[in-house]
Design an enzyme around this catalytic site. Sequence first.
Site, PDB file in Angstrom:
ATOM      1  N   TYR A   1      48.747  11.786  46.760  1.00 37.07           N
ATOM      2  CA  TYR A   1      48.296  12.639  47.873  1.00 37.07           C
ATOM      3  C   TYR A   1      48.105  11.820  49.144  1.00 37.07           C
ATOM      4  O   TYR A   1      48.572  12.200  50.224  1.00 37.07           O
ATOM      5  CB  TYR A   1      46.994  13.318  47.455  1.00 37.07           C
TER       6      TYR A   1
ATOM      7  N   SER B   1      44.948  13.758  56.794  1.00 39.83           N
ATOM      8  CA  SER B   1      43.704  13.502  56.059  1.00 39.83           C
ATOM      9  C   SER B   1      43.152  12.140  56.424  1.00 39.83           C
ATOM     10  O   SER B   1      43.884  11.243  56.861  1.00 39.83           O
ATOM     11  CB  SER B   1      43.983  13.551  54.545  1.00 39.83           C
TER      12      SER B   1
END
Length: 288
Positions: free
Chosen positions: A194, A181
Amino acid sequence: MAQISYPKPPFSDQQQDRQPGQSAPMNPPPDHGEKTYKGSGKLAGKIALITGADSGIGRAVAIAFAREGADVAIAYLNEHEDAKETARWVEEAGRKTLLLPGDITDRAFCRELVAKTVELFGRVDVLVNNAAYQMVYDSLEDISDEEWDKTFSTNIGAIFRITKAAVPYMKPGSAIVNTTSVNADSPNPGLIAYASTKGAIQNFTGGLAQLLAEKGIRANGVAPGPIWTPLIPSTMKPEQVRTFGSQVPMKRPGQPAELAAAYVMLASDEASYISGATIAVTGGKPII
């Protein structure tokens, strides 16, 4: 893929109570490339195992892989209707599919989904570790130990377990593609658990590429920016959903279909000298 004018925020208020969410209630509906992705045989005859393939990025990758000639094993948690829809698109492309529901925080299931893929197809040529879990928190004190552990077990622990199980069945020329990400390089403080796992995935992928080079297996990552998937309305606050994607230079979220080509390239033999790399698909936000 022809240039498409994709929707920009603000979006309508929408929340989903259940993780990781479903595609059907989303407004606007996500584009997974159902009408646009055109294959050209880049993955002809390959066997792919994709986690989190019921919806979002995973569905877009499954559709693209099938249209490129691959059979696809679809691993997912419990979104059965979404998974069946992905399978329908794979089969419509003339390829075989296998549905593998289960929780990847379960170590036995990680081994089982690889075993079942090999039982049906004989091997794994492409492993896409894509499934992920996230929740937004305003402060560190709000994150319980259980929440932290669940995020790490789902996002990076499962990648280790599934990859370890799959590698013995992967021949030279096989490929692993991990979904990291933009948060790995530019962490969102509200997604600290996350984001931490995504940094770990990026580091794991770089080490893995070096470990597996002598086996002829490549490992790479794709780093999405804000992508319009069910994870957004099922994990974010209404005001965050409403403006989702507005923070990047393109002023909109990416659609799952817009990531598919990156995964196809990294999975294909055309990427034979690419390993240990991360491709950013971030709407203009650079990663370092």
